[in-house]
Structure formats: C-alpha cells, structure tokens
Scaffold this motif. Structure first.
Motif, PDB file in Angstrom:
ATOM      1  N   PRO A  31     -17.148  -4.258  -7.146  1.00  0.00           N
ATOM      2  CA  PRO A  31     -16.012  -3.322  -7.110  1.00  0.00           C
ATOM      3  C   PRO A  31     -15.791  -2.615  -8.442  1.00  0.00           C
ATOM      4  O   PRO A  31     -15.409  -1.444  -8.466  1.00  0.00           O
ATOM      5  N   THR A  32     -16.038  -3.322  -9.567  1.00  0.00           N
ATOM      6  CA  THR A  32     -15.854  -2.691 -10.871  1.00  0.00           C
ATOM      7  C   THR A  32     -16.806  -1.513 -11.041  1.00  0.00           C
ATOM      8  O   THR A  32     -16.400  -0.423 -11.464  1.00  0.00           O
ATOM      9  N   SER A  33     -18.081  -1.716 -10.711  1.00  0.00           N
ATOM     10  CA  SER A  33     -19.075  -0.646 -10.857  1.00  0.00           C
ATOM     11  C   SER A  33     -18.737   0.553  -9.980  1.00  0.00           C
ATOM     12  O   SER A  33     -18.797   1.706 -10.427  1.00  0.00           O
ATOM     13  N   CYS A  34     -18.375   0.281  -8.729  1.00  0.00           N
ATOM     14  CA  CYS A  34     -18.033   1.379  -7.805  1.00  0.00           C
ATOM     15  C   CYS A  34     -16.801   2.141  -8.284  1.00  0.00           C
ATOM     16  O   CYS A  34     -16.783   3.379  -8.276  1.00  0.00           O
ATOM     17  N   LEU A  35     -15.781   1.410  -8.715  1.00  0.00           N
ATOM     18  CA  LEU A  35     -14.542   2.053  -9.155  1.00  0.00           C
ATOM     19  C   LEU A  35     -14.762   2.899 -10.407  1.00  0.00           C
ATOM     20  O   LEU A  35     -14.190   3.985 -10.538  1.00  0.00           O
ATOM     21  N   LEU A  36     -15.595   2.431 -11.322  1.00  0.00           N
ATOM     22  CA  LEU A  36     -15.858   3.201 -12.542  1.00  0.00           C
ATOM     23  C   LEU A  36     -16.588   4.501 -12.223  1.00  0.00           C
ATOM     24  O   LEU A  36     -16.299   5.549 -12.820  1.00  0.00           O
ATOM     25  N   ILE A  37     -17.541   4.451 -11.297  1.00  0.00           N
ATOM     26  CA  ILE A  37     -18.239   5.680 -10.888  1.00  0.00           C
ATOM     27  C   ILE A  37     -17.262   6.660 -10.246  1.00  0.00           C
ATOM     28  O   ILE A  37     -17.263   7.861 -10.547  1.00  0.00           O
ATOM     29  N   ILE A  38     -16.416   6.145  -9.368  1.00  0.00           N
ATOM     30  CA  ILE A  38     -15.454   7.017  -8.677  1.00  0.00           C
ATOM     31  C   ILE A  38     -14.463   7.614  -9.657  1.00  0.00           C
ATOM     32  O   ILE A  38     -14.133   8.810  -9.586  1.00  0.00           O
ATOM     33  N   TYR A  39     -13.966   6.795 -10.593  1.00  0.00           N
ATOM     34  CA  TYR A  39     -13.019   7.310 -11.578  1.00  0.00           C
ATOM     35  C   TYR A  39     -13.639   8.433 -12.411  1.00  0.00           C
ATOM     36  O   TYR A  39     -12.977   9.436 -12.705  1.00  0.00           O
ATOM     37  N   GLY A  81       0.809  -1.216   0.000  1.00  0.00           N
ATOM     38  CA  GLY A  81       0.000   0.000   0.000  1.00  0.00           C
ATOM     39  C   GLY A  81       0.841   1.265   0.000  1.00  0.00           C
ATOM     40  O   GLY A  81       0.630   2.183  -0.797  1.00  0.00           O
ATOM     41  N   ALA A  82       1.838   1.307   0.895  1.00  0.00           N
ATOM     42  CA  ALA A  82       2.693   2.496   0.989  1.00  0.00           C
ATOM     43  C   ALA A  82       3.531   2.679  -0.274  1.00  0.00           C
ATOM     44  O   ALA A  82       3.702   3.804  -0.758  1.00  0.00           O
ATOM     45  N   MET A  83       4.034   1.585  -0.842  1.00  0.00           N
ATOM     46  CA  MET A  83       4.875   1.697  -2.036  1.00  0.00           C
ATOM     47  C   MET A  83       4.068   2.131  -3.254  1.00  0.00           C
ATOM     48  O   MET A  83       4.531   2.953  -4.065  1.00  0.00           O
ATOM     49  N   LEU A  84       2.861   1.601  -3.415  1.00  0.00           N
ATOM     50  CA  LEU A  84       2.013   2.041  -4.527  1.00  0.00           C
ATOM     51  C   LEU A  84       1.630   3.501  -4.384  1.00  0.00           C
ATOM     52  O   LEU A  84       1.562   4.247  -5.376  1.00  0.00           O
ATOM     53  N   THR A  85       1.389   3.915  -3.152  1.00  0.00           N
ATOM     54  CA  THR A  85       1.061   5.323  -2.917  1.00  0.00           C
ATOM     55  C   THR A  85       2.259   6.210  -3.208  1.00  0.00           C
ATOM     56  O   THR A  85       2.104   7.339  -3.693  1.00  0.00           O
ATOM     57  N   ALA A  86       3.458   5.705  -2.923  1.00  0.00           N
ATOM     58  CA  ALA A  86       4.662   6.501  -3.163  1.00  0.00           C
ATOM     59  C   ALA A  86       4.834   6.829  -4.645  1.00  0.00           C
ATOM     60  O   ALA A  86       5.386   7.875  -4.993  1.00  0.00           O
ATOM     61  N   ILE A  87       4.371   5.932  -5.527  1.00  0.00           N
ATOM     62  CA  ILE A  87       4.459   6.221  -6.963  1.00  0.00           C
ATOM     63  C   ILE A  87       3.703   7.495  -7.305  1.00  0.00           C
ATOM     64  O   ILE A  87       4.118   8.274  -8.170  1.00  0.00           O
ATOM     65  N   SER A  88       2.580   7.710  -6.625  1.00  0.00           N
ATOM     66  CA  SER A  88       1.771   8.896  -6.913  1.00  0.00           C
ATOM     67  C   SER A  88       2.525  10.188  -6.635  1.00  0.00           C
ATOM     68  O   SER A  88       2.194  11.237  -7.194  1.00  0.00           O
ATOM     69  N   MET A  89       3.528  10.135  -5.766  1.00  0.00           N
ATOM     70  CA  MET A  89       4.323  11.330  -5.495  1.00  0.00           C
ATOM     71  C   MET A  89       5.096  11.754  -6.740  1.00  0.00           C
ATOM     72  O   MET A  89       5.386  12.941  -6.925  1.00  0.00           O
ATOM     73  N   SER A 104      -7.230  16.236  -3.095  1.00  0.00           N
ATOM     74  CA  SER A 104      -7.660  15.330  -4.157  1.00  0.00           C
ATOM     75  C   SER A 104      -6.558  14.343  -4.532  1.00  0.00           C
ATOM     76  O   SER A 104      -6.852  13.222  -4.985  1.00  0.00           O
ATOM     77  N   VAL A 105      -5.283  14.717  -4.336  1.00  0.00           N
ATOM     78  CA  VAL A 105      -4.199  13.777  -4.656  1.00  0.00           C
ATOM     79  C   VAL A 105      -4.225  12.576  -3.713  1.00  0.00           C
ATOM     80  O   VAL A 105      -3.773  11.485  -4.076  1.00  0.00           O
ATOM     81  N   ILE A 106      -4.783  12.733  -2.517  1.00  0.00           N
ATOM     82  CA  ILE A 106      -4.967  11.594  -1.613  1.00  0.00           C
ATOM     83  C   ILE A 106      -5.959  10.612  -2.222  1.00  0.00           C
ATOM     84  O   ILE A 106      -5.788   9.393  -2.132  1.00  0.00           O
ATOM     85  N   SER A 107      -6.999  11.146  -2.868  1.00  0.00           N
ATOM     86  CA  SER A 107      -7.984  10.279  -3.537  1.00  0.00           C
ATOM     87  C   SER A 107      -7.319   9.449  -4.626  1.00  0.00           C
ATOM     88  O   SER A 107      -7.565   8.240  -4.740  1.00  0.00           O
ATOM     89  N   TRP A 108      -6.463  10.100  -5.447  1.00  0.00           N
ATOM     90  CA  TRP A 108      -5.778   9.370  -6.512  1.00  0.00           C
ATOM     91  C   TRP A 108      -4.858   8.292  -5.936  1.00  0.00           C
ATOM     92  O   TRP A 108      -4.795   7.175  -6.461  1.00  0.00           O
ATOM     93  N   ALA A 109      -4.154   8.622  -4.873  1.00  0.00           N
ATOM     94  CA  ALA A 109      -3.229   7.657  -4.275  1.00  0.00           C
ATOM     95  C   ALA A 109      -3.974   6.418  -3.774  1.00  0.00           C
ATOM     96  O   ALA A 109      -3.566   5.272  -4.037  1.00  0.00           O
ATOM     97  N   ALA A 110      -5.072   6.623  -3.051  1.00  0.00           N
ATOM     98  CA  ALA A 110      -5.848   5.500  -2.530  1.00  0.00           C
ATOM     99  C   ALA A 110      -6.514   4.722  -3.658  1.00  0.00           C
ATOM    100  O   ALA A 110      -6.583   3.483  -3.628  1.00  0.00           O
ATOM    101  N   LEU A 143     -12.337  12.540  -1.118  1.00  0.00           N
ATOM    102  CA  LEU A 143     -13.257  12.947  -2.187  1.00  0.00           C
ATOM    103  C   LEU A 143     -14.305  13.929  -1.672  1.00  0.00           C
ATOM    104  O   LEU A 143     -14.600  14.948  -2.321  1.00  0.00           O
ATOM    105  N   ILE A 144     -14.867  13.642  -0.522  1.00  0.00           N
ATOM    106  CA  ILE A 144     -15.903  14.517   0.033  1.00  0.00           C
ATOM    107  C   ILE A 144     -15.327  15.883   0.392  1.00  0.00           C
ATOM    108  O   ILE A 144     -15.910  16.939   0.082  1.00  0.00           O
ATOM    109  N   ILE A 145     -14.151  15.896   1.029  1.00  0.00           N
ATOM    110  CA  ILE A 145     -13.537  17.180   1.411  1.00  0.00           C
ATOM    111  C   ILE A 145     -13.126  17.974   0.171  1.00  0.00           C
ATOM    112  O   ILE A 145     -13.290  19.201   0.112  1.00  0.00           O
TER     113      ILE A 145
END
Length: 533
Positions: free
Chosen positions: A333-341, A186-194, A453-459, A423-425
């Motif tokens: 999960p596919t439906s939820c992720l597509l809406i969020i994206y 989790g931490a390493m994938l998030t680090a890529i977003s940096m 919003s960059v936290i949303s992309w990372a997660a 996302l809400i904030i």
C-alpha cells in the motif's frame, strides 16, 4: 488476553464499577445497545471501537468536523494564494517565468520538509500539540512574507510558511479519524475535503476583491500594495485554527496506544456528554477500556536525560517508523499510495496553480490557453484581472459537487473505485485543454477537471489513513505528503519552464500521469468500514 484496568479517580465512578461485579468476583455482562432487545451482550471491558460507538454520534463530531475542516481550509488558502500572486508579484518584483515557478514551488518545498518532521513527531508526542504549533508557524511566516521587499526574502518566508502547512495537513486527517465510528469514518473524512474547496473559494474571493484595487502604502523604499494586503489577510484562518485546537482534547486513540487509558476514557466521556446533553458523565456505559497490546508505556522513573539523548531517541523512533512503512505488510500500500500521490500532485497542483495564467492568456489573446502572448499586450488591466479572478472563483466553486458526490458514495462504492475512476477521468479531461479555442471552453473544462479530481483527493485522504496502525498513521501521512510535495514542485517547475514555449507539453504530461495513477489505484487494499488498528 492481558488487560490493564484504568484507575477510577472518584467514589461515584468506583461505585458504578463495583456494581458490575458479581459476588464471586466475576464481571457482569452489559448490553451497550439498549435499543435492540435481545442484542448480544458484551463484557464490561470495551474495545476502543466499542467505546467510540457508545459515545454516540452528534454535536461533538460535527464541532470537530468544523474545527478540522477550518484548519484544512486555512492550509488551502495559504497554498492557493500563491497562484494569485503570479501576475502582481511578478510585475512588482520583475520576475521571470522560471522565478515564478520557484515561487509557486517554494511553499511545496517547505511542506515536503514539514510533513515528514511534523507527521513523525505527531506519532511520538501527540496530534493536538503538533497542530497548534504548525498552524501558528504557518500564519506567522506567511504574515512576515507580506512585508518582504526582496524576492529572496519573500521566497524564504513562503518556504517557512510551507513547513507549517506541511505539519498540519497530514496530522489533521490522522487526528480526526481517531474520533470517528467506523461506519461513518469514510463520509466524515471525505467531508473534511469540502473545506479545502471552501479555502479555494475564500482565496479566490479575497483575491478578486482585493488585488485589482490600487490600495496600500507606497514609498521609495517600501511598498505594501494590494497583493501584500491579500497575503496578510490569508493568515487569519491559520491563526484562528491554532487557537481552536488549543481548546480541543488529544486523540483518545493516541492516548490509548501510549498506555494512557485513564486520559483516553476521560476524552471519551467528554464526547459522550457533548453528544448527549441530557446525560451525566456517570451515564457513559464504558468504565474499563481494553488496553492495546502494543501500548508504549511512558515512565518518569530513572535519571533525567539530556536534551541530546532525548533528541537522539526521538530521531531513532522516527527513522524506525519510516522503515516499517517499507516492510511487509505495509510495503505494497505504501508503494501504491506514493505513486498515486506523485501523479495526482503533479497534475492537480501543476495545473491548478497556473490556471490564472492560462485564463490570462485566453483573455489577452482571444485564443486558446496555449496561445502566445503578444509582446505589446497589457495583461494587468483592471478588466482582464477582474475576469481572471472571476474565472478562478468559478473553477474553485465547481469543486463542491464532486466532493459532495464523494461524501455520499464513498461508504457505498468504496475508496478504490472512486479513486481509480476519478483519476482516469480527470486525466482524460486534461488532454483536451490545449485543444480548446475559447475562454468559455477552457473555463468549462477547468471546472470539470477540478470537480472530478477533487473526488480523487477525497478518496485518497481516507484510504491513506485507514491503511496504517495508530503508531504509524501520522508518519505514513507525512511520507505520503513528502512525495505529494515532490510531485507539486516538479509540476510547478515544469509548467513554469514550458508554459512560455508551449503549454501542450506539461498538459499532456498531466494527462498521462493521472491515467497511470488511476491504474495503480486498483492494486490498493479495500479498507471500507474496517476497524482502525
């Protein structure tokens, strides 16, 4: 459980394997964690997760982080550079607001096509090759676009560059996660977003340093002005990333899932040697890998097939993989992720790529970001341009704290909480942009929006790859990024059409959609520290 035994290709390794056998032919158990006395011993046949753990965590993983992160930064540079071309390219080519909307949407249209095709191909042929070719394609067409004198030619080349970007983005995360131990994934994938933020800063810094300067080549029939030089320089990260991936190994998880246990074990040994410089290849405790029950065996037996038959088979595989995403257990999960994206892309890219235009309005009118520009206003003065690029640079740099927060907390707070909350904030912060009346207020709120919003992309990048098995992971990311680009295109067109009338309409749309996306995120599964399927 039925298992395949990997071939041992030299006498030294065969002797080590024979040493594991008891006189009665049984396999001797061994402890992979020698630092913990009394630790429960495991059999000599290792699962993939155990084999990754046995490589250790060190230099190889950080080198891979830099390689994948730099590729992510190269994509960010290519995507975000368009936002800095609105004013100079629009003036030189005499483009309308609608045409500028098409320009900003062109790269996303290409990414929409490329993400699905390249993503599906990566699940069939492998991750590394797709990354090399897509990154090179991105750089090549972007470089050619800098020489295009007509709007149509420039638009087409930006589209083709987007096809390349669409290939690397979904595959980078699938490739990278398959090298990571589950406790650090989790931490390493998030680090890529940096590194995406680093790409934003590079793009903003180069635009600030190059575009306002009156440099280039000018003739009656050919112009190569400063903004074209900027476009050409933005291709350097893509070309260098393609070269780096040419030197890297294929994903061991992909190799194992395709029945190539020997090759997978060789990659794991390379990881072990890199992480433990004082060790030898034979010191790696894993001698036998447990085969995947769903491994796709490849054979060269039988008559050689025509290219048409091969293409037909691969197309059928791509379609079948896509259909599986919309069947149980993946449909929720596919439906939820597509809406969020869609909601996040509409808001982030729609607003982010038009920030320089909003800053220009504030600088020119002295009012809010939604003020109308006066008819006789000169928006291309050097002082105004310098201020706009400086504001963009500050906004990009403001994303770092948010991404660092995600790296430090994603394995503690979990993916769902970070995604839903950010996302809400973010949506709530956007609501206030059209009410602000000074440059300082707009800049501060833009920094807040970007940082949260960059936290949303990372997660989202983490949970998007953890929800799926290896044979569907890149395809799933490709489909997600198709919807990602649809949201980005719609957001850019909406901003392009309405920003000349009243920007409150697109800004309020962003606020509502992002809050809705945050509520949908609650329905996603919890993937914290799960084993990759």
């Amino acid at each position: 459980m039925e298992m395949d035994i990997v071939d041992i290709d030299n006498d030294e390794e065969r002797e080590l394997l024979d040493a594991e056998l008891q006189p009665d032919g049984s396999v001797r158990e061994r402890d992979i964690n020698t630092k913990a006395p009394g630790h429960l011993q495991r059999p000599a046949v290792y699962t993939f997760e155990e084999a990754v753990e046995a490589t250790g965590f060190g230099v190889f993983h950080y080198m891979l982080l830099c390689a994948c992160g730099w590729a992510d930064a190269s994509d960010a540079v290519e995507v975000l550079c368009v936002s800095f071309l609105m004013e100079p390219a629009g003036n030189e080519m005499q483009l309308s607001g609608q045409e500028l909307g098409y320009l900003s949407a062109s790269i996303f249209a290409g990414m929409m096509v490329g993400s699905y095709l390249w993503g599906s191909l990566a699940d069939i042929k492998g991750r590394r090759g797709v990354l090399v070719y897509s990154l090179f394609m991105n750089g090549m067409f972007a470089l050619i676009s800098s020489f295009m004198q007509s709007f149509g030619g420039f638009l087409f080349m930006r589209f083709m560059s987007g096809v390349g970007v669409g290939g690397s983005l979904p595959v980078i995360f699938a490739y990278f996660c398959e090298f990571q131990p589950k406790d650090r994934r989790g931490a390493m994938l998030t680090a890529i977003s940096m590194f995406w933020i680093l790409g934003n800063i590079i793009a903003a810094g180069m635009a600030w340093a190059i575009i306002p300067r009156h440099i280039g080549y000018f003739s009656p029939h050919f112009k190569y002005s400063s903004w074209r030089i900027f476009v050409a320089l933005c291709t350097i990260p893509s070309f260098t990333s393609a070269f780096v991936f040419f030197l890297l190994p294929e994903s061991p998880k992909f190799l194992l899932e395709n029945g190539k246990e020997t090759e997978a074990l060789n990659v794991l040994r390379r990881m072990f040697i890199c992480n433990n410089r004082n060790k030898k290849k034979t010191d790696y405790p894993v001698k036998v890998l447990q085969s995947s029950p769903d491994a796709r065996r490849q054979t060269s037996d039988g008559p050689r097939q025509s290219y048409f038959v091969i293409l037909k088979g691969k197309s059928s595989t791509m379609i079948n993989s896509t259909i599986l995403l919309f069947k149980k257990p993946h449909i929720r999960p596919t439906s939820c992720l597509l809406i969020i994206y869609f909601t996040l892309s509409f808001g982030y890219y729609g607003l982010w790529l038009w920030f320089p235009e909003l800053f220009a309005k504030v600088e020119s009118t002295g009012g809010s970001a939604c003020s109308e520009l006066p008819v006789d206003n000169s928006t291309n003065s050097t002082d105004t341009q310098q201020q706009v690029y400086m504001d963009s640079f500050i906004t990009a740099a403001a994303n770092f704290p948010g991404n660092l927060f995600a790296v430090l907390t994603i394995d503690r707070l979990g993916r769902k909480l970070l995604l839903s909350g950010s996302l809400i904030i973010s949506g709530c912060s956007v609501f206030f942009i059209w009410l602000l009346t000074s440059r300082a207020e707009v800049l501060a709120m833009s920094c807040i929006f970007g940082g949260i919003s960059v936290i949303s992309w990372a997660a989202l990048n983490v949970i998007g790859v953890e929800c799926y098995p290896t044979n569907l992971r890149s395809t799933a990311m490709g489909v997600q990024l198709v919807i990602n680009r649809v949201g980005a295109i719609v957001g850019n067109v909406v901003f392009g059409v309405f920003i000349e009338y009243h920007c409150a309409i697109p800004i309020l749309s962003v606020a509502i959609l992002m809050v809705f996306g945050g509520l949908v995120a609650v329905l996603l599964p919890n993937t914290k520290r799960i084993e990759l399927k």
